[in-house]
Design an enzyme around this catalytic site. Structure first.
Site, mmCIF file in Angstrom:
data_model
loop_
_atom_site.group_PDB
_atom_site.id
_atom_site.type_symbol
_atom_site.label_atom_id
_atom_site.label_comp_id
_atom_site.label_asym_id
_atom_site.label_seq_id
_atom_site.Cartn_x
_atom_site.Cartn_y
_atom_site.Cartn_z
ATOM 1 N N THR A 249 -1.126 -14.261 -31.979
ATOM 2 C CA THR A 249 -1.468 -14.802 -30.666
ATOM 3 C C THR A 249 -0.315 -14.559 -29.708
ATOM 4 O OG1 THR A 249 -1.758 -16.788 -29.320
ATOM 5 C CG2 THR A 249 -0.791 -17.144 -31.465
ATOM 6 N N GLY B 22 -5.642 -16.011 -34.410
ATOM 7 C CA GLY B 22 -4.870 -17.153 -33.917
ATOM 8 C C GLY B 22 -5.363 -18.443 -34.540
ATOM 9 N N ASP B 23 -5.061 -19.583 -33.917
ATOM 10 C CA ASP B 23 -5.405 -20.859 -34.551
ATOM 11 C C ASP B 23 -6.910 -20.999 -34.782
ATOM 12 O OD1 ASP B 23 -5.790 -21.004 -31.840
ATOM 13 O OD2 ASP B 23 -4.822 -22.958 -31.565
ATOM 14 N N GLY B 24 -7.731 -20.537 -33.832
ATOM 15 C CA GLY B 24 -9.190 -20.623 -33.990
ATOM 16 C C GLY B 24 -9.658 -19.808 -35.185
ATOM 17 N N ASP C 237 0.279 -16.510 -27.454
ATOM 18 C CA ASP C 237 0.726 -17.853 -27.054
ATOM 19 C C ASP C 237 1.888 -18.374 -27.913
ATOM 20 O OD1 ASP C 237 -1.478 -17.654 -25.396
ATOM 21 O OD2 ASP C 237 -2.752 -18.915 -26.655
ATOM 22 N N GLN D 88 -1.232 -9.640 -19.644
ATOM 23 C CA GLN D 88 -0.312 -10.061 -20.707
ATOM 24 C C GLN D 88 -0.821 -9.701 -22.090
ATOM 25 O OE1 GLN D 88 1.104 -14.339 -19.354
ATOM 26 N NE2 GLN D 88 -0.776 -13.715 -18.356
ATOM 27 N N ASP E 45 1.690 -20.151 -30.556
ATOM 28 C CA ASP E 45 1.476 -21.579 -30.820
ATOM 29 C C ASP E 45 1.043 -21.886 -32.254
ATOM 30 O OD1 ASP E 45 -1.015 -20.451 -30.613
ATOM 31 O OD2 ASP E 45 -1.828 -21.904 -29.199
ATOM 32 N N ARG F 205 -16.259 -15.214 -30.154
ATOM 33 C CA ARG F 205 -17.554 -15.881 -30.296
ATOM 34 C C ARG F 205 -18.306 -15.437 -31.537
ATOM 35 N NH1 ARG F 205 -20.908 -15.126 -25.687
ATOM 36 N NH2 ARG F 205 -19.664 -13.392 -24.958
ATOM 37 N N ARG G 252 -2.339 -21.119 -23.047
ATOM 38 C CA ARG G 252 -3.173 -22.308 -23.306
ATOM 39 C C ARG G 252 -2.332 -23.577 -23.222
ATOM 40 N NH1 ARG G 252 -8.207 -21.026 -24.075
ATOM 41 N NH2 ARG G 252 -8.822 -23.146 -24.556
ATOM 42 N N GLY H 35 -8.848 -13.777 -29.327
ATOM 43 C CA GLY H 35 -8.334 -12.898 -28.272
ATOM 44 C C GLY H 35 -7.442 -11.823 -28.868
HETATM 45 O O1 F6P Z 1 -4.957 -17.458 -26.806
HETATM 46 C C1 F6P Z 1 -4.667 -16.306 -26.106
HETATM 47 C C2 F6P Z 1 -5.138 -16.390 -24.688
HETATM 48 O O2 F6P Z 1 -4.773 -15.209 -24.027
HETATM 49 C C3 F6P Z 1 -4.662 -17.633 -23.924
HETATM 50 O O3 F6P Z 1 -3.339 -17.514 -23.489
HETATM 51 C C4 F6P Z 1 -5.687 -17.709 -22.822
HETATM 52 O O4 F6P Z 1 -5.860 -19.022 -22.359
HETATM 53 C C5 F6P Z 1 -6.926 -17.251 -23.516
HETATM 54 O O5 F6P Z 1 -6.545 -16.506 -24.638
HETATM 55 C C6 F6P Z 1 -7.826 -16.430 -22.639
HETATM 56 O O6 F6P Z 1 -8.948 -16.115 -23.370
HETATM 57 P P1 F6P Z 1 -10.083 -15.143 -22.854
HETATM 58 O O7 F6P Z 1 -9.637 -13.746 -23.136
HETATM 59 O O8 F6P Z 1 -11.256 -15.526 -23.648
HETATM 60 O O9 F6P Z 1 -10.216 -15.356 -21.377
#
Ligand code: F6P
Length: 359
Positions: free
Chosen positions: A137, A114-116, A139, A285, A141, A73, A183, A10
């Site tokens: 991120t 981020g972590d992924g 988040d 956000q 995290d 992805r 998350r 993200g």
């Molecule tokens: O990890 C960042 C984040 O914005 C999370 O806070 C949220 O759950 C997720 O990504 C949303 O992802 P997407 O943009 O794929 O809906």
């Protein structure tokens, strides 16, 4: 020296500031920089590789998003390939990715994610790709770093929303439940809720009892405060329950977490008889210009990542450990995801000023 930059997962405000700082730092060393578009898709023929120069990154430091684009992805180990019959099959294209990087003469990759994405970076590093990570991120995290860029901007966006909700909630004597991202970590909810004086903050790290939440709202009523603001982390969960999920996601995508604020709002309305509305702040956000804090952190990360490449710190990521930017093995940072410390001063302060966590 030729390096390549990629942004994966993200987006987060500050990505462009990292790219700009890394490109300017590398250019001063006389290095070539390539941009891999859309995660790793650019290295796998599904998007482009673009040259990045001081000219191409001019004027982007204050902009949200990423000029390289991103995706959650394009995991090369589980790459999504559409079949003739319309179904999607996951295939491992990591060997192909390494071969392409070699062919392009890439000496090192700076992977911003981020972590992924850092997990993917770690696996590519284990396969022999020379990689340095930059944690990103909203988040917050990722372990090993006090902060990730994007978090401060997201918190400020949530604060602005809570400020606005306060005036309308008060005018109508309503309860408003605002769902924020994060998350399975409650940092955005905790920091924005405390800074914007929410009455209740629900975070995944402290499972809630809805009756305790209602007690707090009714207590306020008795004191003549007829409205309440409840900030709910999207990953929040009741005691003994699990987080809310938005259900089906696209192939290769992580579970979509969320929907909890509406449940909380309905439960509060049912139990207290007070009018209660919910709102999901969502991707607002992640958008917009990074705050000064995030621009500075992102710029420091970008410069430090280039210095880490120069020092051949492969498999490491840059991290904020005040007052310094340090590097540490990506594997160490990934071992335990960062969560709100329920014994921290921030949680204690929220309790001290009377905010309820519903526990
Ligand atoms: O990890 C960042 C984040 O914005 C999370 O806070 C949220 O759950 C997720 O990504 C949303 O992802 P997407 O943009 O794929 O809906």
């Amino acid at each position: 020296m030729r390096i390549a930059l990629s942004t994966g997962g993200g987006d987060a405000p500050g990505l462009n500031a990292v790219i700009r700082a890394a490109v300017l730092s590398a250019a001063r060393l006389g290095w070539d920089v390539l941009g891999i578009r859309r995660g790793y898709a650019g290295l796998l023929g599904d998007d482009d590789i673009v040259p990045l120069t001081p000219e191409t990154v001019r004027g982007i430091g204050h902009l949200g998003g990423t000029i390289l684009r991103t995706t959650n992805r394009s995991d090369p180990f589980r790459y999504q390939r559409k079949q003739a019959d319309g179904t999607v099959k996951e295939i491992d294209r990591s060997d192909e990715l390494l071969a392409r990087a070699k062919e392009l003469g890439i000496d090192g990759v700076i992977a911003i994610g981020g972590d992924g994405s850092l997990g993917i970076a770690q696996r590519l590093h284990e396969k022999g790709l020379k990689i340095v990570g930059v944690p990103k991120t909203i988040d917050n995290d990722v372990s090993g770093t006090l902060a990730t860029f994007g978090f401060d901007t997201a918190v400020n966006t949530a604060i602005e929303a809570i400020d606005k909700l306060h005036t309308t909630a008060e005018s109508h004597d309503r309860v408003i439940a605002l769902e924020v991202m994060g998350r399975h970590a409650g940092f955005i909810a905790l920091h924005s809720g405390l800074a914007a004086t929410a009455d209740v903050i629900l975070i995944p790290e402290i499972p809630y009892d809805i009756d305790k939440v209602c007690n707090k709202i009714q207590q306020r009523d008795r004191a003549g405060r007829l409205f309440s603001i409840v900030v709910v982390a999207e990953g929040a969960r009741p005691i003994g329950g699990s987080h809310s999920s938005l259900g089906k996601s696209l192939p290769g995508e992580a579970e979509r977490v969320g929907g909890i604020a509406e449940h909380v709002a309905r439960d509060i309305e049912e139990r207290t008889g007070k009018e209660c509305r919910s709102l999901v702040l969502g991707h607002l956000q992640r958008g917009g210009m990074p705050t000064g804090y995030d621009r500075l952190l992102a710029t420091r990360f970008g410069g430090a990542a280039v210095r880490a490449v120069a020092d051949r710190r492969w498999g490491e990521m840059v991290a904020l450990q005040p007052p310094n930017i340090v590097t540490l093995p990506i594997a160490d940072a990934l071992r335990t995801p960062k969560r709100v410390d329920v014994a921290s001063d921030v949680v204690a302060t929220a309790r001290t000023v009377g905010i309820s966590f519903g526990d």
